[in-house]
Design a protein around this motif. Structure first.
Motif, PDB file in Angstrom:
ATOM      1  N   ARG A  53       0.865  -0.674   0.038  1.00 29.71           N
ATOM      2  CA  ARG A  53      -0.417   0.183   0.254  1.00 29.71           C
ATOM      3  C   ARG A  53       0.778   1.702   0.005  1.00 29.71           C
ATOM      4  N   ALA A  60       1.652   6.739  -6.805  1.00 33.41           N
ATOM      5  CA  ALA A  60       0.544   7.671  -6.965  1.00 33.41           C
ATOM      6  C   ALA A  60       0.832   8.750  -6.668  1.00 33.41           C
ATOM      7  N   ASP A  61       2.492   9.436  -6.512  1.00 31.28           N
ATOM      8  CA  ASP A  61       2.636  10.938  -6.166  1.00 31.28           C
ATOM      9  C   ASP A  61       1.679  11.005  -5.198  1.00 31.28           C
ATOM     10  N   GLU A  62       0.946   9.638  -4.104  1.00 28.62           N
ATOM     11  CA  GLU A  62       1.399  10.844  -2.743  1.00 28.62           C
ATOM     12  C   GLU A  62       1.348  10.501  -1.227  1.00 28.62           C
ATOM     13  N   PRO A  63       1.781  11.241  -0.517  1.00 27.68           N
ATOM     14  CA  PRO A  63       2.330  10.546   0.678  1.00 27.68           C
ATOM     15  C   PRO A  63       2.499   9.733   1.258  1.00 27.68           C
ATOM     16  N   ASP A  66       0.870  10.597   6.570  1.00 24.81           N
ATOM     17  CA  ASP A  66       0.245  11.954   6.965  1.00 24.81           C
ATOM     18  C   ASP A  66      -0.140  12.181   8.323  1.00 24.81           C
ATOM     19  N   GLU A  67      -0.580  13.613   8.999  1.00 25.51           N
ATOM     20  CA  GLU A  67      -0.754  13.331  10.059  1.00 25.51           C
ATOM     21  C   GLU A  67      -1.717  12.792  10.685  1.00 25.51           C
ATOM     22  N   LEU A  68      -3.000  12.506   9.585  1.00 21.19           N
ATOM     23  CA  LEU A  68      -3.402  11.224  10.078  1.00 21.19           C
ATOM     24  C   LEU A  68      -3.324   9.709  10.389  1.00 21.19           C
ATOM     25  N   SER A  69      -2.762   9.636   9.673  1.00 19.40           N
ATOM     26  CA  SER A  69      -1.274   8.140   9.768  1.00 19.40           C
ATOM     27  C   SER A  69      -0.276   8.134  10.606  1.00 19.40           C
ATOM     28  N   VAL A  71      -1.432   9.529  13.462  1.00 20.11           N
ATOM     29  CA  VAL A  71      -1.985   9.903  14.684  1.00 20.11           C
ATOM     30  C   VAL A  71      -2.487   8.232  14.632  1.00 20.11           C
ATOM     31  N   MET A  72      -3.103   7.914  13.615  1.00 16.85           N
ATOM     32  CA  MET A  72      -3.293   6.412  14.148  1.00 16.85           C
ATOM     33  C   MET A  72      -2.446   5.406  14.373  1.00 16.85           C
ATOM     34  N   LYS A 125      -8.207   1.666  11.579  1.00 21.21           N
ATOM     35  CA  LYS A 125      -8.298   2.251  10.519  1.00 21.21           C
ATOM     36  C   LYS A 125      -9.902   2.662  10.258  1.00 21.21           C
TER      37      LYS A 125
ATOM     38  N   ARG B  21      -3.822  15.866  -3.001  1.00 24.55           N
ATOM     39  CA  ARG B  21      -2.799  16.145  -3.541  1.00 24.55           C
ATOM     40  C   ARG B  21      -2.542  18.004  -3.071  1.00 24.55           C
ATOM     41  N   ARG B  26      -3.028  12.757   2.366  1.00 26.42           N
ATOM     42  CA  ARG B  26      -3.532  11.076   1.663  1.00 26.42           C
ATOM     43  C   ARG B  26      -4.595  11.182   1.521  1.00 26.42           C
ATOM     44  N   TYR B  38     -11.890  12.739  11.951  1.00 28.37           N
ATOM     45  CA  TYR B  38     -10.666  12.951  12.349  1.00 28.37           C
ATOM     46  C   TYR B  38     -10.952  14.664  12.187  1.00 28.37           C
TER      47      TYR B  38
END
Lengths: 132, 72
Positions: A53, A60-63, A66-69, A71-72, A125, B21, B26, B38
């Protein structure tokens, strides 16, 4: 990228270890060993899925995070920590009756910790709200 | 806290991925924001508001009454 390499490397080592153990001497396979190998297989697959993933997100040039991931991950880790403490406590108590060998006890404990983290991560998640 | 992200996104013809983006997060984060699962950081809230050329209060609605009931 480094995190991805570490994840896939750990996954590969665990998978190689499992394969070597399964293909090794098969005369001492009991229900505990089968359960342990199934748990290990589940954990290897979970790490591999997480790595794939992240790799897809990167392509796909997505980070990848990020802050949510973050935190999770923190919430999952903290919940798994609490569960693991009581898990080890329960194992120590249960071992007085079950009389597991030290290697089996450690294997069950570590597997339990990994499962606790996996369950906590899935909870974070899918169900949990992060609106504190 | 509620928000108008979904409504504003439709108005600006932006997909969740495109908004993600633009903001630098994400797509999952945008999904969680829209569902109210959130509460964003100030930096993220500012980034989202800037995408729609609105102040933060124009995108995120802090409902005092609802939050007081939730806390109590």
């Amino acid at each position: 990228m480094k995190k991805l390499l570490v994840m896939f490397t750990a996954c590969a080592f665990a998978a190689i270890g499992l394969v070597v153990w399964v293909l090794g001497n098969s005369t001492h396979r009991g229900p505990w060993e089968l359960a342990f190998s199934l748990v290990l297989l589940l954990l290897i697959c979970s790490i591999a899925i997480m790595g794939v993933r992240k790799l897809r997100a990167r392509r796909a040039d997505e980070p990848t995070e990020d802050e949510l991931s973050k935190v999770m991950m923190m919430e999952a880790s903290s919940h798994a920590y609490y569960v693991s403490i009581y898990l080890w406590f329960a194992l120590m108590l249960a071992n007085s009756r079950l009389h597991l060998g030290s290697e089996s006890l450690i294997g069950v404990g570590i597997s339990g910790m990994a499962l606790a983290f996996l369950a906590s991560w899935i909870w974070a998640k899918t169900v949990a709200r992060h609106d504190d | 806290m509620t928000n108008r992200i979904k409504e504003l996104r439709a108005r600006h013809n932006l997909s969740q991925l495109e908004l993600a983006r633009l903001v630098g997060v994400r797509r999952e984060t945008i999904v969680f924001l829209e569902k109210g699962r959130y509460n964003p950081s100030l930096r993220l809230a500012h980034g989202v508001a800037r995408c729609f050329n609105l102040p933060i209060e124009g995108v995120f609605i802090f409902d005092d009454e609802a939050d007081a009931n939730h806390a109590g």
